[in-house]
Design a protein around this motif. Structure first.
Motif, mmCIF file in Angstrom:
data_model
loop_
_atom_site.group_PDB
_atom_site.id
_atom_site.type_symbol
_atom_site.label_atom_id
_atom_site.label_comp_id
_atom_site.label_asym_id
_atom_site.label_seq_id
_atom_site.Cartn_x
_atom_site.Cartn_y
_atom_site.Cartn_z
ATOM 1 N N THR A 93 0.849 -1.206 0.000
ATOM 2 C CA THR A 93 0.000 0.000 0.000
ATOM 3 C C THR A 93 0.876 1.244 0.000
ATOM 4 O O THR A 93 0.660 2.170 -0.795
ATOM 5 N N ALA A 94 1.874 1.267 0.902
ATOM 6 C CA ALA A 94 2.765 2.434 0.967
ATOM 7 C C ALA A 94 3.520 2.590 -0.356
ATOM 8 O O ALA A 94 3.663 3.700 -0.874
ATOM 9 N N LYS A 95 3.964 1.455 -0.918
ATOM 10 C CA LYS A 95 4.696 1.534 -2.193
ATOM 11 C C LYS A 95 3.814 2.143 -3.288
ATOM 12 O O LYS A 95 4.270 2.922 -4.114
ATOM 13 N N GLN A 96 2.536 1.749 -3.263
ATOM 14 C CA GLN A 96 1.619 2.264 -4.268
ATOM 15 C C GLN A 96 1.432 3.771 -4.109
ATOM 16 O O GLN A 96 1.378 4.507 -5.090
ATOM 17 N N ILE A 97 1.338 4.218 -2.850
ATOM 18 C CA ILE A 97 1.180 5.652 -2.597
ATOM 19 C C ILE A 97 2.440 6.400 -3.061
ATOM 20 O O ILE A 97 2.365 7.423 -3.733
ATOM 21 N N ILE A 98 3.606 5.824 -2.723
ATOM 22 C CA ILE A 98 4.864 6.459 -3.121
ATOM 23 C C ILE A 98 4.919 6.578 -4.651
ATOM 24 O O ILE A 98 5.351 7.576 -5.205
ATOM 25 N N THR A 99 4.430 5.562 -5.332
ATOM 26 C CA THR A 99 4.459 5.581 -6.798
ATOM 27 C C THR A 99 3.433 6.554 -7.368
ATOM 28 O O THR A 99 3.751 7.364 -8.228
ATOM 29 N N SER A 100 2.205 6.476 -6.866
ATOM 30 C CA SER A 100 1.133 7.155 -7.602
ATOM 31 C C SER A 100 0.852 8.589 -7.160
ATOM 32 O O SER A 100 0.260 9.342 -7.913
ATOM 33 N N TRP A 101 1.301 9.003 -5.977
ATOM 34 C CA TRP A 101 0.922 10.349 -5.549
ATOM 35 C C TRP A 101 1.585 11.451 -6.356
ATOM 36 O O TRP A 101 1.127 12.586 -6.357
ATOM 37 N N VAL A 102 2.647 11.097 -7.038
ATOM 38 C CA VAL A 102 3.261 12.053 -7.943
ATOM 39 C C VAL A 102 2.233 12.436 -9.024
ATOM 40 O O VAL A 102 2.142 13.594 -9.435
ATOM 41 N N THR A 103 1.421 11.454 -9.428
ATOM 42 C CA THR A 103 0.393 11.691 -10.444
ATOM 43 C C THR A 103 -0.673 12.644 -9.906
ATOM 44 O O THR A 103 -1.173 13.514 -10.628
ATOM 45 N N LEU A 104 -1.018 12.481 -8.631
ATOM 46 C CA LEU A 104 -2.015 13.371 -8.039
ATOM 47 C C LEU A 104 -1.477 14.805 -7.976
ATOM 48 O O LEU A 104 -2.196 15.760 -8.274
ATOM 49 N N LEU B 161 -8.420 12.594 -26.621
ATOM 50 C CA LEU B 161 -7.090 12.072 -26.968
ATOM 51 C C LEU B 161 -6.263 11.810 -25.715
ATOM 52 O O LEU B 161 -5.580 10.787 -25.603
ATOM 53 N N ALA B 162 -6.340 12.751 -24.750
ATOM 54 C CA ALA B 162 -5.566 12.605 -23.502
ATOM 55 C C ALA B 162 -5.958 11.318 -22.783
ATOM 56 O O ALA B 162 -5.101 10.593 -22.268
ATOM 57 N N ILE B 163 -7.260 11.037 -22.752
ATOM 58 C CA ILE B 163 -7.730 9.839 -22.050
ATOM 59 C C ILE B 163 -7.368 8.577 -22.838
ATOM 60 O O ILE B 163 -6.866 7.603 -22.267
ATOM 61 N N PHE B 164 -7.574 8.603 -24.160
ATOM 62 C CA PHE B 164 -7.231 7.412 -24.959
ATOM 63 C C PHE B 164 -5.732 7.098 -24.867
ATOM 64 O O PHE B 164 -5.333 5.940 -24.911
ATOM 65 N N GLN B 165 -4.905 8.152 -24.721
ATOM 66 C CA GLN B 165 -3.461 7.892 -24.605
ATOM 67 C C GLN B 165 -3.162 6.993 -23.405
ATOM 68 O O GLN B 165 -2.256 6.175 -23.433
ATOM 69 N N ALA C 293 -4.781 17.592 -17.246
ATOM 70 C CA ALA C 293 -5.250 17.015 -15.981
ATOM 71 C C ALA C 293 -6.036 15.729 -16.252
ATOM 72 O O ALA C 293 -5.925 14.747 -15.503
ATOM 73 N N ALA C 294 -6.820 15.727 -17.355
ATOM 74 C CA ALA C 294 -7.570 14.512 -17.718
ATOM 75 C C ALA C 294 -6.595 13.369 -18.001
ATOM 76 O O ALA C 294 -6.821 12.216 -17.617
ATOM 77 N N ASN C 295 -5.476 13.708 -18.639
ATOM 78 C CA ASN C 295 -4.443 12.697 -18.932
ATOM 79 C C ASN C 295 -3.878 12.131 -17.624
ATOM 80 O O ASN C 295 -3.771 10.914 -17.458
ATOM 81 N N TRP C 296 -3.574 13.012 -16.658
ATOM 82 C CA TRP C 296 -3.036 12.543 -15.378
ATOM 83 C C TRP C 296 -4.071 11.746 -14.596
ATOM 84 O O TRP C 296 -3.749 10.764 -13.935
ATOM 85 N N GLY C 297 -5.331 12.207 -14.694
ATOM 86 C CA GLY C 297 -6.407 11.487 -13.998
ATOM 87 C C GLY C 297 -6.540 10.072 -14.542
ATOM 88 O O GLY C 297 -6.617 9.093 -13.788
ATOM 89 N N ALA C 298 -6.519 9.958 -15.889
ATOM 90 C CA ALA C 298 -6.641 8.637 -16.513
ATOM 91 C C ALA C 298 -5.422 7.782 -16.167
ATOM 92 O O ALA C 298 -5.551 6.578 -15.893
ATOM 93 N N PHE D 108 -3.663 7.963 -13.463
ATOM 94 C CA PHE D 108 -3.811 7.554 -12.064
ATOM 95 C C PHE D 108 -4.777 6.368 -11.964
ATOM 96 O O PHE D 108 -4.490 5.377 -11.296
ATOM 97 N N LEU D 109 -5.909 6.480 -12.666
ATOM 98 C CA LEU D 109 -6.910 5.403 -12.594
ATOM 99 C C LEU D 109 -6.365 4.089 -13.150
ATOM 100 O O LEU D 109 -6.562 3.026 -12.567
ATOM 101 N N VAL D 110 -5.651 4.169 -14.289
ATOM 102 C CA VAL D 110 -5.090 2.936 -14.864
ATOM 103 C C VAL D 110 -4.095 2.320 -13.876
ATOM 104 O O VAL D 110 -4.128 1.121 -13.604
ATOM 105 N N ALA D 111 -3.238 3.180 -13.284
ATOM 106 C CA ALA D 111 -2.249 2.668 -12.325
ATOM 107 C C ALA D 111 -2.941 2.021 -11.125
ATOM 108 O O ALA D 111 -2.525 0.975 -10.635
ATOM 109 N N GLU D 112 -4.019 2.664 -10.669
ATOM 110 C CA GLU D 112 -4.714 2.156 -9.496
ATOM 111 C C GLU D 112 -5.483 0.873 -9.774
ATOM 112 O O GLU D 112 -5.532 -0.025 -8.961
ATOM 113 N N PHE D 113 -6.137 0.820 -10.959
ATOM 114 C CA PHE D 113 -7.045 -0.303 -11.208
ATOM 115 C C PHE D 113 -6.455 -1.441 -12.029
ATOM 116 O O PHE D 113 -7.093 -2.476 -12.183
ATOM 117 N N PHE D 114 -5.248 -1.240 -12.545
ATOM 118 C CA PHE D 114 -4.668 -2.307 -13.368
ATOM 119 C C PHE D 114 -4.512 -3.599 -12.568
ATOM 120 O O PHE D 114 -4.909 -4.677 -13.026
#
Ligand code: BGC
Length: 482
Positions: A59-70, A266-270, A407-412, A414-420
């Motif tokens: 969990t901590a590793k995931q936060i360390i990885t993904s919070w940069v995206t937030l 396009l940002a989201i499809f990327q 921001a939509a690109n970063w949001g997408a 983040f979601l892919v990283a979280e839900f993959f």
């Protein structure tokens, strides 16, 4: 060779000066992308060492990885407004400073809390840079090579990822503090570059500083063209100013909506076609290709993913202004679709026959699929998306609209990283990769239906197109020939 080289002006000393400035602008764009890419890549190598030092779990590793995206998402949202108020250069300077601060905090952190703080601060820096660098480059680049200059940004992202993979390959995971500290280097380079280049002429015109705009334009435009170029920019800005200060509600107004849908789509499809999931899972996939040792997996990731990504991006830089944006997107999405299906089939077969000699054939198909995927992304969705986002919005709302799409690109992302991980453990790897392949099909339809070809058009002409209703068909009929 591009058409400008057939004109005699190119040989004059003045043209050399123009070339020098354009090169500087490309360099600033490059350093901004380098900083983004290095951070995307460095965490893969640093995470193990961080985990060992602080004895933290997933969990901590995931936060360390993904919070940069937030952090990046938040900064991307305010970057446009800030850049419209203070100019493009000051925000790029702030991005460089934040990045240096974030790198130092991560390198000297006594524990996980401060490390996450460093990650978020780094994220702010990346968010600012990811909005403003392509925007600045698009506003400053001569129109005939605009695509090439903006795609330099993507080249730098891939180069940054490659450098980070290289550092991870050379260094021991225990040296994670040095890995983070090295991230300050692109921040320093960005600051030096930004202090040299001129402020965006469009921004000067917007704030009524016409003389400064002329000086700025004179650096990147042949003398004979400065007046007409300035006239175009002034006319555009005046038309926009007549309508008053752009508000957020205007970004969502019917007039901008079509362009907004193109950029955000396009940002989201990327992201939802799986690039970062693939980058993240490269080691596992190489594992299935028969590379059992961690060292051989790291090498394969470095060269097959890292290097392929850089090399294929050169194709985009070379052809984006010659072939156009749409053909590259179509070819890339087809390549991504085919390779994702191959990877998905590889996983499907592997799960039923994961023992013995048969596995390596499946593994090799998977590995080739992965290389084709990275290459296809790197000459299409990677660079073309950032280029189009930077050029399709009306100047008055450009800052805010680019912010929103980014921001939509970063949001997408983040979601892919979280839900993959959830997806792969829920429906399995094979179905997950088929899902990404299905997204490529939707992406293809989206591009075919909504994304206009912007090659060879001035930013003002692109606006005209939207003002006339944004019909792709009629616009394409008048497209300049390659
Ligand atoms: C994307 C990143 C991705 C990178 C890979 C960029 O255009 O925005 O999310 O990691 O390409 O090269």
């Amino acid at each position: 060779m591009s058409t400008e080289q057939s004109t005699p002006q190119v040989e004059t000393p003045r043209s050399k000066a123009v070339f020098k400035w354009v090169l500087m602008i490309a360099l600033v764009t490059f350093f901004a992308g380098l900083l983004f890419g290095y951070d995307q890549g460095v965490i893969a190598g640093a995470l193990k060492g961080v985990g060992d030092s602080f004895k933290v779990g997933d969990t901590a590793k995931q936060i360390i990885t993904s919070w940069v995206t937030l952090g990046a998402l938040f900064a991307a949202l305010v970057a446009g407004t800030a850049a419209d108020r203070f100019g493009r250069r000051p925000i790029l300077l702030v991005a460089g400073l934040l990045f240096i601060a974030g790198a130092i905090i991560q390198a000297i952190t006594p524990g996980v809390g401060i490390l996450v703080l460093g990650r978020v601060i780094t994220g702010f820096g990346i968010g600012f840079a990811s909005v403003i660098a392509p925007l600045y480059a698009a506003e400053m680049a001569p129109q005939r090579i605009r695509g090439r200059i903006v795609s330099t940004y993507q080249l730098a992202i891939t180069f940054g990822i490659f450098l980070a993979y290289l550092v991870s390959d050379i260094a021991d995971s225990a040296e994670w503090r040095t890995m983070f500290l090295l991230a300050a280097v692109p921040g320093v380079l960005l600051i030096i570059g930004v202090m040299i280049v001129p402020e965006s002429a469009r921004w000067f015109v917007k704030v009524g500083r016409t003389d400064d705009a002329r000086k700025s334009l004179a650096k990147v435009t042949e003398p004979a063209e400065v007046d007409s170029e300035l006239g175009d920019v002034e006319a555009q800005v005046a038309a926009e100013a007549a309508e008053g200060e752009a508000s957020w509600s205007e970004v969502f107004s019917p007039r901008v909506r079509k362009a907004l849908i193109v950029g955000v789509g396009l940002a989201i499809f990327q992201q939802i076609t799986g690039i970062n999931a693939i980058i993240y899972y490269a080691n596992t996939i190489f594992d299935s290709a028969g590379l059992v040792s961690t060292e051989s997996q790291t090498k394969a990731t470095l060269y097959c993913v890292g290097l392929t990504n850089v090399l294929a991006t050169f194709v985009a830089v070379a052809y984006i202004d010659r072939f156009g944006r749409r053909p590259l997107l179509f070819m890339g999405l087809i390549g991504m679709f085919v390779s994702l299906c191959a990877v998905a089939l590889g996983f499907a077969t592997q799960s039923t026959a994961d023992t013995g000699a048969g596995t390596s054939i499946v593994g090799i198909i998977t590995m080739v699929g992965l290389i084709v995927f990275i290459a296809s992304f790197a000459f299409s969705l990677g660079p073309v998306v950032w280029t189009i986002i930077s050029e399709i919005y009306p100047g008055r709302v450009r800052g805010k609209a680019v912010s929103f799409a980014t921001a939509a690109n970063w949001g997408a992302a983040f979601l892919v990283a979280e839900f993959f991980l959830t997806l792969t453990s829920g429906i399995g790897e094979s179905a997950t990769f088929f899902l990404f392949a299905a997204m490529c099909v939707l992406g293809f339809i989206f591009v075919w239906r909504y994304v206009p070809e912007t090659r060879g058009r001035s930013l003002e002409e692109i606006q005209e197109m939207w003002n006339k209703g944004g019909s792709i068909k009629s616009w394409d009929e008048t497209a300049p020939k390659p």
